[in-house]
Structures are given as C-alpha cells and as structure tokens.
Design a protein around this motif. Sequence first.
Motif, PDB file in Angstrom:
ATOM      1  N   GLY A   1      40.223  44.679  -2.866  1.00  0.00           N
ATOM      2  CA  GLY A   1      40.570  44.838  -1.460  1.00  0.00           C
ATOM      3  C   GLY A   1      40.452  43.514  -0.743  1.00  0.00           C
ATOM      4  N   ARG A   2      40.253  43.566   0.564  1.00  0.00           N
ATOM      5  CA  ARG A   2      40.208  42.345   1.369  1.00  0.00           C
ATOM      6  C   ARG A   2      39.064  41.440   0.938  1.00  0.00           C
ATOM      7  NH1 ARG A   2      40.016  43.069   7.485  1.00  0.00           N
ATOM      8  NH2 ARG A   2      40.586  40.854   7.336  1.00  0.00           N
ATOM      9  N   TRP A   3      37.925  42.035   0.564  1.00  0.00           N
ATOM     10  CA  TRP A   3      36.794  41.195   0.186  1.00  0.00           C
ATOM     11  C   TRP A   3      37.075  40.440  -1.111  1.00  0.00           C
ATOM     12  CZ3 TRP A   3      32.863  41.110  -3.681  1.00  0.00           C
ATOM     13  CH2 TRP A   3      31.827  40.188  -3.408  1.00  0.00           C
ATOM     14  N   THR A   4      37.614  41.121  -2.115  1.00  0.00           N
ATOM     15  CA  THR A   4      37.888  40.444  -3.383  1.00  0.00           C
ATOM     16  C   THR A   4      39.058  39.468  -3.259  1.00  0.00           C
ATOM     17  OG1 THR A   4      39.279  42.299  -4.129  1.00  0.00           O
ATOM     18  CG2 THR A   4      36.961  42.311  -4.795  1.00  0.00           C
ATOM     19  N   ARG A   5      39.872  39.619  -2.227  1.00  0.00           N
ATOM     20  CA  ARG A   5      40.946  38.651  -1.989  1.00  0.00           C
ATOM     21  C   ARG A   5      40.441  37.442  -1.196  1.00  0.00           C
ATOM     22  NH1 ARG A   5      43.953  43.476  -0.951  1.00  0.00           N
ATOM     23  NH2 ARG A   5      43.819  43.125   1.311  1.00  0.00           N
ATOM     24  N   GLY A   6      39.179  37.462  -0.828  1.00  0.00           N
ATOM     25  CA  GLY A   6      38.590  36.335  -0.114  1.00  0.00           C
ATOM     26  C   GLY A   6      38.908  36.298   1.362  1.00  0.00           C
ATOM     27  N   GLU A   7      39.405  37.408   1.905  1.00  0.00           N
ATOM     28  CA  GLU A   7      39.829  37.416   3.303  1.00  0.00           C
ATOM     29  C   GLU A   7      38.678  37.632   4.275  1.00  0.00           C
ATOM     30  OE1 GLU A   7      42.801  40.419   3.508  1.00  0.00           O
ATOM     31  OE2 GLU A   7      44.164  39.406   2.109  1.00  0.00           O
ATOM     32  N   ILE A   8      37.626  38.282   3.818  1.00  0.00           N
ATOM     33  CA  ILE A   8      36.498  38.579   4.701  1.00  0.00           C
ATOM     34  C   ILE A   8      35.187  38.304   3.963  1.00  0.00           C
ATOM     35  CG2 ILE A   8      37.715  40.348   6.050  1.00  0.00           C
ATOM     36  CD1 ILE A   8      36.286  42.469   4.329  1.00  0.00           C
ATOM     37  N   ALA A   9      34.127  38.173   4.740  1.00  0.00           N
ATOM     38  CA  ALA A   9      32.783  38.034   4.191  1.00  0.00           C
ATOM     39  C   ALA A   9      31.986  39.292   4.520  1.00  0.00           C
ATOM     40  CB  ALA A   9      32.087  36.812   4.778  1.00  0.00           C
ATOM     41  N   ILE A  10      31.034  39.617   3.677  1.00  0.00           N
ATOM     42  CA  ILE A  10      30.110  40.703   3.971  1.00  0.00           C
ATOM     43  C   ILE A  10      28.877  40.084   4.623  1.00  0.00           C
ATOM     44  CG2 ILE A  10      28.611  42.487   2.996  1.00  0.00           C
ATOM     45  CD1 ILE A  10      30.602  42.771   0.705  1.00  0.00           C
ATOM     46  N   PRO A  11      28.569  40.453   5.861  1.00  0.00           N
ATOM     47  CA  PRO A  11      27.369  39.893   6.493  1.00  0.00           C
ATOM     48  C   PRO A  11      26.120  40.375   5.755  1.00  0.00           C
ATOM     49  CG  PRO A  11      28.271  41.683   7.830  1.00  0.00           C
ATOM     50  CD  PRO A  11      29.262  41.424   6.738  1.00  0.00           C
ATOM     51  N   ILE A  12      25.181  39.472   5.532  1.00  0.00           N
ATOM     52  CA  ILE A  12      23.955  39.830   4.818  1.00  0.00           C
ATOM     53  C   ILE A  12      22.742  39.349   5.603  1.00  0.00           C
ATOM     54  CG2 ILE A  12      25.064  39.801   2.546  1.00  0.00           C
ATOM     55  CD1 ILE A  12      23.860  37.062   2.054  1.00  0.00           C
ATOM     56  N   ASN A  13      21.608  39.977   5.318  1.00  0.00           N
ATOM     57  CA  ASN A  13      20.378  39.516   5.948  1.00  0.00           C
ATOM     58  C   ASN A  13      19.702  38.472   5.061  1.00  0.00           C
ATOM     59  OD1 ASN A  13      19.153  42.636   4.886  1.00  0.00           O
ATOM     60  ND2 ASN A  13      18.308  40.759   4.068  1.00  0.00           N
ATOM     61  N   GLY A  14      18.958  37.592   5.677  1.00  0.00           N
ATOM     62  CA  GLY A  14      18.160  36.635   4.932  1.00  0.00           C
ATOM     63  C   GLY A  14      16.826  37.267   4.580  1.00  0.00           C
ATOM     64  N   LEU A  15      16.467  37.255   3.323  1.00  0.00           N
ATOM     65  CA  LEU A  15      15.232  37.915   2.873  1.00  0.00           C
ATOM     66  C   LEU A  15      14.098  36.910   2.772  1.00  0.00           C
ATOM     67  CD1 LEU A  15      13.701  40.354   1.764  1.00  0.00           C
ATOM     68  CD2 LEU A  15      14.617  39.807  -0.500  1.00  0.00           C
ATOM     69  N   ILE A  16      12.989  37.236   3.420  1.00  0.00           N
ATOM     70  CA  ILE A  16      11.797  36.405   3.366  1.00  0.00           C
ATOM     71  C   ILE A  16      10.757  37.118   2.523  1.00  0.00           C
ATOM     72  CG2 ILE A  16      10.034  35.181   4.687  1.00  0.00           C
ATOM     73  CD1 ILE A  16      12.901  34.266   5.254  1.00  0.00           C
ATOM     74  N   TRP A  17      10.433  36.540   1.372  1.00  0.00           N
ATOM     75  CA  TRP A  17       9.469  37.157   0.462  1.00  0.00           C
ATOM     76  C   TRP A  17       8.046  36.988   0.979  1.00  0.00           C
ATOM     77  CZ3 TRP A  17      11.122  40.032  -3.617  1.00  0.00           C
ATOM     78  CH2 TRP A  17      12.468  39.891  -3.980  1.00  0.00           C
ATOM     79  N   MET A  18       7.168  37.864   0.527  1.00  0.00           N
ATOM     80  CA  MET A  18       5.765  37.789   0.909  1.00  0.00           C
ATOM     81  C   MET A  18       5.144  36.484   0.423  1.00  0.00           C
ATOM     82  SD  MET A  18       4.339  41.632   0.212  1.00  0.00           S
ATOM     83  CE  MET A  18       5.016  43.067   1.045  1.00  0.00           C
ATOM     84  N   GLY A  19       4.217  35.963   1.213  1.00  0.00           N
ATOM     85  CA  GLY A  19       3.526  34.737   0.841  1.00  0.00           C
ATOM     86  C   GLY A  19       2.534  34.379   1.923  1.00  0.00           C
ATOM     87  N   SER A  20       2.040  33.175   1.892  1.00  0.00           N
ATOM     88  CA  SER A  20       1.108  32.725   2.914  1.00  0.00           C
ATOM     89  C   SER A  20       1.832  32.584   4.250  1.00  0.00           C
ATOM     90  CB  SER A  20       0.500  31.379   2.521  1.00  0.00           C
ATOM     91  OG  SER A  20       1.494  30.362   2.552  1.00  0.00           O
ATOM     92  N   HIS A  21       1.067  32.536   5.320  1.00  0.00           N
ATOM     93  CA  HIS A  21       1.628  32.398   6.666  1.00  0.00           C
ATOM     94  C   HIS A  21       2.537  31.180   6.747  1.00  0.00           C
ATOM     95  CE1 HIS A  21       1.631  30.988  10.849  1.00  0.00           C
ATOM     96  NE2 HIS A  21       1.479  32.253  11.203  1.00  0.00           N
TER      97      HIS A  21
END
Length: 328
Positions: free
Chosen positions: A88-108
């Motif tokens: 579809g449009r995504w595999t044709r490179g026409e659009i991007a899927i918005p994603i969240n940035g993941l912050i893994w657990m760790g020190s402050h």
Amino acid sequence: MTDKETYFIRISDERRPGIYGIGECALFRGLSADDTPDYEDMLAQVCADISRQGLTAFVPSDSSSIRFGAESALADLRNGGRRLLWPGRWTRGEIAIPINGLIWMGSHDRMLARIDEKIEAGFRCIKLKIGGIRFDEELNLINHIRERYAPEELELRLDANGSFTPSDALCNLRALAPYGIHSIEQPIKAGQTEAMAEICRKSPIPVALDEELIGCRDTKSKIALLDSIKPQYIILKPSLCGGFAASEEWAALACERGIGWWATSALESDIGLNAIAQWCGSMNTKIPQGLGTGRLYVNNIASPLRQIGDGLRYDPEGVWELPEMEWK
C-alpha cells in the motif's frame, strides 16, 4: 537481556519455484503465553499442517507467536514472496508511520540523557518506562521534562510494566496527573481484574492494557475482559496477543466500546517488525505506534525499514539481505 531467541518459518509453493514467504515466530521467553517446553514440536506440527493443507491451512489460535509467523509467511507468499505482506502507500514509500521514542529503564541521569537524544532526533511522542528507580526520582524526571516541554509540544506516555501495587496505584497516578500524561500502560500486574477495573474507573490518567491481553484467546474472553475492566486504551502486540487476525478482532471490539488502541513491537527482528508495520499501515492508524527499529541487535536482518525523525518508513529501493539458515 543480551540475546533473544526467535524462530523463522519459510513457506514455498512447488508450482512457483524460487518464490517463498517468510515470517518470524517471535517467541518471547518468560512473557509469551506459548512459552512451553514443546514449542518446537508445535512449530513442526504447524509446518506439517501447512504442507498438507496448503495456503488455506489452519494455524492454531492457542499459539500466538507461531500464528503470527505463519500468518506473515502466508501473506508474503500470496503477494509474490517480496516481503510485501500488505502492500500500500506505506510500502510504496509515500507515507511514514509516526512512532513514539522509547526510553528504557535506567538511572535518572541516563534516562534524562536518552530523553534529550530522542527529542533532538525529532520525536514528539515519548514512551517512558517507569518502575525501575525510586518513584520520587521518576516524578523529578517527569517534572524536568515538563519544565522544558509542554504537553502540546511533547506527548508523554508511561509504561509501568505492573510495577505499582493495587494499594499504591491510584496515589501514584494522582501524583503523576499534573504533568499532562497521555496514558499509562499496565499500572499493576496482569490478572487482577477487579483492582484494574477500579483503577481504570478512578484514575486521573487514561489507562492502557498491555500484558493483560496476553493469553486471552477466544472472543468471549476478550469481550469479558474489555467489559469488566473498561480501559481507555489497549496495546496490541500481534506476536503476543494472537497474531494479526486476533489483533484485528481486538481492535474491532475495542472500537465498538470507544476504547482506543495502538500497536507495539516486542523485540522482533526486522522480519517481524516489517510485518507489524505493514499491518499498521493497512489499518490507517493516525496516532504514534510503538514500533522499534531493532537497533538493539548487532546482527539484525538488513531491510528497507528506515527510521527518519519520528517516523518509520519503507524504502521501495531498499534491499532485503536474508542470512543463510539451515531449515529444519
């Protein structure tokens, strides 16, 4: 974690030599409901069933990761074995899927540095895993974020991974509420239906179910879970909650009840991530999805998947480089 075990399934048709579909049976040890000693036997049986029945083979619903892999491989083969499962449009490179940035657990300090890196990279939605350090330190971290970025500038999602107890959950959620939190995933451990229902009813922050969905297989059980807990969101991990057909049912049942949803990957390689991303693209999702790029792995499979800013894209000119594997 320093490594992750996974399985791949390849399906070919002797009438179309050289063409095959491939899928990832993304078993997640310790979390998958189908993490059993006879897993490889179940996988071998499914392969035998597909060989005997062909493209209409039935994949057992009680094996989530195997169903996920088999559905992926069958969809790939049906579309010519080009790793285009839902073109579809995504595999044709026409659009991007918005994603969240993941912050893994760790020190402050480490978590703060990671947050700054994500924001500088262009992310406008961040998912912060909490429960790994003291709660007062986490509040301080979230306060620091909000001093720099208002809710309209940065969407902040939290994932407690069941780290709260039923007795302290609402108190913690009230402490978090002033910071404009979009949602919090799985504040308490799964399987505490009455407590979770009370939290969803009283929480000042929208609650999303994640691990709660794992192992809930039939339609009746899904309906009972949604109707009893009444969450504001559910998180769909196709490799953990029954595969793609089951995830579509979850999404439909949620929408009927006014419950929102988004999809999340679960440490799959780019084979599995590609399948989830294409499925998301076919579902016309608008809100940020939880789709990682597998950069954690030093030996991930080279693919046309590209993360650009806060979007996951498919490069139509990109090349798949599948490793040589000994197939059983």
